[in-house]
Design an enzyme around this catalytic site. Structure first.
Site, mmCIF file in Angstrom:
data_model
loop_
_atom_site.group_PDB
_atom_site.id
_atom_site.type_symbol
_atom_site.label_atom_id
_atom_site.label_comp_id
_atom_site.label_asym_id
_atom_site.label_seq_id
_atom_site.Cartn_x
_atom_site.Cartn_y
_atom_site.Cartn_z
ATOM 1 C CE LYS A 26 15.676 -4.940 2.133
ATOM 2 N NZ LYS A 26 14.377 -3.793 2.533
ATOM 3 C CD GLU A 27 12.801 -7.557 -0.518
ATOM 4 O OE1 GLU A 27 14.556 -6.835 -0.519
ATOM 5 O OE2 GLU A 27 12.354 -6.879 -0.691
ATOM 6 C CG ASP A 57 8.729 -4.760 -2.886
ATOM 7 O OD1 ASP A 57 7.233 -4.122 -2.991
ATOM 8 O OD2 ASP A 57 9.252 -4.211 -1.505
ATOM 9 C CD1 TRP A 62 4.562 -10.489 -0.005
ATOM 10 C CD2 TRP A 62 7.000 -11.824 -0.877
ATOM 11 N NE1 TRP A 62 5.696 -10.591 1.464
ATOM 12 C CE2 TRP A 62 6.895 -11.108 0.932
ATOM 13 C CE3 TRP A 62 7.682 -12.058 -0.992
ATOM 14 C CZ2 TRP A 62 7.977 -11.218 1.957
ATOM 15 C CZ3 TRP A 62 9.646 -11.700 -0.095
ATOM 16 C CH2 TRP A 62 9.261 -11.552 1.634
ATOM 17 C CG HIS A 111 6.285 -11.407 4.889
ATOM 18 N ND1 HIS A 111 5.773 -10.277 4.998
ATOM 19 C CD2 HIS A 111 5.436 -12.216 4.590
ATOM 20 C CE1 HIS A 111 4.155 -10.193 4.280
ATOM 21 N NE2 HIS A 111 4.411 -10.943 4.278
ATOM 22 N NE ARG A 131 8.343 4.493 2.455
ATOM 23 C CZ ARG A 131 8.238 2.629 1.731
ATOM 24 N NH1 ARG A 131 7.984 2.456 0.365
ATOM 25 N NH2 ARG A 131 8.382 2.229 1.922
ATOM 26 N N GLY A 185 5.758 -8.002 7.910
ATOM 27 C CA GLY A 185 4.482 -7.906 8.130
ATOM 28 C C GLY A 185 4.644 -9.685 8.748
ATOM 29 C CG ASP A 188 3.754 -4.765 3.389
ATOM 30 O OD1 ASP A 188 3.917 -5.303 2.841
ATOM 31 O OD2 ASP A 188 4.438 -3.518 3.280
#
Ligand code: GLC
Length: 796
Positions: free
Chosen positions: A630-631, A488, A486, A638, A340, A704, A347
């Site tokens: 992760k999230e 995702d 922010w 970040h 990608r 970030g 970002d």
């Protein structure tokens, strides 16, 4: 457990045992040619684009993680023993190896079988090539006859071509060796050449990978190295490599310097580069030029702190990481392997904003690209390639047999269903911060086209960004969440985002300050009225009694709050509530206390807690991510610096440093058995409490976090902030810091700042002295300025 240490003097991280748990990488190159390289000299190179112009190959997600690489092998021709200058690919006793990762270079060295060997890899400024400077010394007491091999594997340029559909690619490239230069040619491309050459006339070569390695072998035991003979292979079709060999005899105490060079472009270009870099002292000069390139950036802010790790991170590693993100966006690492490319809107805006001091030109370039990727109704294209809008792509003069549909321009502009509610808001603050840094208010007047047609001044672009959010609010009068904010994985669609509510207030504040400075009083009034209205709506809709909610789903259910069983407290909405400056101090303290109570871990703050376990598609994909990952309840790095900033806004310096320390990679140097990743890089996330690998850090470099860690630590903790017409220094530090100093270059002038803290305050400036005189503020100056700050208890 530790595997190395920081050499602060040399600005290097020294790996003393290269058998680290995962690859520890570095980035070579600051212009068009880049190599992502591991502590084992594994990794890949690309020219401009890791997606479309790979130079050397990478086998993603492989075992081991980092093959193939840019290897130098040594063979003892008396005994037949062979090894590599980097620990892998041959392996062996890891303790006889050392790696030094520095600013855009890496040095691999080993001491084996009475031979000291070193391989320095770097990409010089101004030329698209990678140099490997190799030194061998005979530290044994007998003469040694050695064969030295340089080896790399070429890639088919396009990542798809390189990873699939070999029925064409395998038959469309060739390589041969003439005049000591191996030229790799992608026959289907007009400019598809790379070369591998050396400072010496080779005694043998191979251009065919399979001939060099031999059947059923790998880079660990290449046939050519084992036998001591290259076979002169090459020709068209198949997979290609650069392999050049030289035999040397070293007397006891004797040494030899050689270099290998991997370059972009045809043989003629390689001839030019070889001449240039094999002249005496040329490699050293190139190294010095690269160091000077970094000196300039690092000199924009030098700090001297009573906190050694923070000082080292801010002066070198965090800025370095942030720069790499601005240079290569997110798309070249061992995790993002080049499939990608383009710019992620949010970002890029944050990365650029955070290092405007060190990289004003890079920041400006990225901002202009983002402005081209903004549509006329105000939102940013979430992921786009700047060349779509900034220049016509040069049409290839022939059709390639693999049909890859080329989208029309209109198809590149996604509609509202793919708009992220935060993207364009970062742009507003980023532009304002850039102008505060460089002082050129004419930047606001520059005309830039919109992605979907028409054009406007940059100032107008910003108004459209703000207007877009104003026009997309939901039932509670706060901004919609849209495809995501922010986060995702928080896909609220018609629901509302608490975080974007506060981000909007922050962007408004930046814009109003700019409008005021520009004398646009109508806009000051207009946007101030919006800010006041939005702040009231935010407070009413989002305050839950102890902290701020994360938002509302499309059906109006609150996300986060005392009643919630999962995802009770979220980091983003609470930190932004404070950073926006729009909530009362009392609520700010309460919500950051809740952050501390629910989200703190010794490795940093988790994004939310407790983690979600029940899928809920109105909340979003986050509920389908494993708990603690992760999230969903990981320490997502970040947003951690947002919390440092928030604590500073509340005047709680000790807390800010406690949070800084928890995330600080350098402070985890001795717990690599838990952390696993490199201690010189922030990682995207660290497994949260709800995962059994709690503390393991994942996805280094491309995050970030680096930019924000730099921004929050320097602007909020150290408190050094440029305004449109003055420099502010308003630190928020732990009470035990008695003093610190910094040299900040702002608009070409050095500000030499000393902060004294005699009473152990956490915030508050009791006295400001400019060039020895008591002053109200720090003005712009053409001459170097001495700034002395005396902090005082409870003064704000
Ligand atoms: C990744 C993305 C970034 C996003 C974050 C949280 O780091 O690059 O855009 O904000 O994840 O979802």
């Amino acid at each position: 457990m530790r595997y190395g240490y920081f050499d602060t003097e040399k600005r290097e991280y020294v790996i003393t045992r290269p058998d680290v748990p995962v690859s520890w990488t570095n980035y070579l190159g600051v212009e068009d040619f880049c190599t992502v390289i591991s502590q084992n000299a594994g990794g890949y190179s690309f020219y401009r684009s890791p997606q479309y112009h790979r130079v050397t190959r990478f086998r993603p997600n492989g075992v081991p993680l980092d093959r193939p690489g840019h290897y130098v092998y040594i063979r003892d021709d008396e005994t037949g023993e062979f090894w590599s200058v980097s620990w892998q690919p041959t392996g062996g006793n890891a303790e006889s190896y050392q790696v030094r990762h520095g600013l855009s270079y890496s040095v691999f060295s080993c001491n084996r079988n009475g031979i000291n060997a070193e391989q320095l890899c770097m990409v010089p400024l101004g030329d698209a090539c990678e140099l490997w400077a190799v030194t061998l010394s005979n530290v044994s007491d007998s003469p040694r006859r050695l064969s030295v091999f340089g080896y790399c594997e070429f890639s088919f340029h396009q990542i798809e071509m390189d990873n699939q559909n070999f029925q064409m690619s395998l038959y469309a490239s060739g390589a041969d060796c003439q005049d000591g230069i191996i030229q790799h040619d992608l026959y289907y491309e007009e400019t598809g050449f790379q070369c591998f050459t050396s400072s010496f006339a080779p005694d043998g070569y191979d251009c065919s990978r399979d001939a060099f390695l031999g059947s059923y072998r790998t880079e660990t035991n290449p046939l050519a190295v084992e036998t001591g003979h290259c076979s002169g292979s090459g020709g068209t079709t198949g997979n290609h490599c650069g392999a050049l060999m030289k035999t040397v005899t070293l007397e006891p105490g004797g040494d030899v310097n050689l270099f290998f060079m991997l370059s972009e472009g045809s043989r003629a270009e390689a001839v030019r580069l070889r001449e240039k870099y094999r002249s005496p002292g040329a490699v050293q000069k190139a190294g010095e030029a690269l160091a000077a390139w970094w000196d300039k950036r690092l000199a924009s802010l030098r700090v001297s702190l009573p906190h050694a790790e923070m000082e080292n991170m801010l002066n070198v590693w965090t800025l370095y990481q942030a720069e790499v993100n601005v240079l290569f966006s997110r798309f070249a690492s061992f995790i993002e392997v080049g499939g990608r490319t383009g710019l992620g809107y949010r970002d890029t805006a944050q990365d650029a904003m955070c290092i405007a001091n060190a990289e004003p030109d890079g920041c400006r370039k990225r901002l202009i690209q983002l402005l081209h990727g903004q549509v006329s109704s105000g939102y940013g294209l979430h992921l786009f390639r700047p060349e779509w809008f900034m220049r016509e792509e040069k049409a290839q003069s022939f059709k390639s047999p693999t049909v890859v549909p080329t989208p029309d321009r209109s198809e590149m502009i996604h509609g509202i269903k793919d708009v992220c509610s935060d993207d364009h808001l970062w742009l507003v603050a980023a532009v304002c911060e850039y102008v505060r840094e460089i002082g050129d208010t004419k930047f606001f007047d520059a005309i830039v086209p919109y992605a979907d047609g028409g054009e406007g001044s940059i100032y107008e672009h910003l108004t459209r960004a703000l207007d877009f959010t104003e026009e997309h609010t939901g039932a509670h009068g706060i901004p919609l969440g849209l495809r995501a904010d922010w986060n995702d994985c928080l896909n609220l669609g018609g629901g509302e985002s608490g975080m974007v509510t506060f981000l909007y207030l922050w962007a408004l504040k930046h814009f109003i300050a700019a409008a005021r400075f520009l004398g646009r009083t109508n806009d000051v009034e207009k946007y101030q009225a919006r800010l006041d209205k939005a702040a009231t709506a935010a407070d009413e809709a989002l305050w839950d009694g102890e902290w701020f909610r994360r938002g509302f789903t499309a059906s109006g259910r609150p996300i986060g709050g005392a009643e919630a069983a999962e995802g009770k407290v979220h980091l983003e909405s609470n930190t932004w509530a404070v950073v926006s400056g729009a909530v009362s101090r009392e609520k700010g303290i309460k919500c950051m206390d809740a952050v501390d109570a629910y989200l703190y871990t010794p490795y940093g703050l988790m994004l939310n807690a407790p983690s979600f376990t029940v899928p809920d598609d109105e909340v979003g994909f986050v509920t389908r991510v494993y708990p603690g990952v992760k999230e969903n309840g990981a320490v997502f790095s970040h947003p951690n610096p947002w919390a440092w900033a928030a604590e500073c806004m509340l005047g709680r310096g000790a807390r800010a440093i406690r949070l800084y320390d928890a995330l600080c990679p350098a402070l985890q140097n001795d717990i690599i058995e838990t952390r696993k990743a490199e201690p010189y890089s922030y990682c995207q996330f660290i497994m949260g409490k709800d995962h059994k690998l709690h503390g393991q850090a994942n996805h280094p470099w491309m995050t970030g976090t680096a930019g924000w860690a730099y921004y929050a630590a320097t602007r909020y903790i150290l408190g050094i902030r440029p305004e449109f017409d003055r420099l502010t220094v308003d630190p928020c530090i732990p009470p035990e810091w008695k003093t610190f100093s910094a040299v900040r270059v702002w608009r070409g002038t050095e500000y030499r700042i000393t902060v004294e803290n005699p009473d152990g305050a956490e915030y508050g400036v009791a006295g400001l002295y400019v060039n020895g005189q008591k002053a109200e503020f720090i003005p712009l100056s053409q001459e170097p300025v001495e700034v002395r700050i005396v902090m005082g208890r409870d003064i704000h």
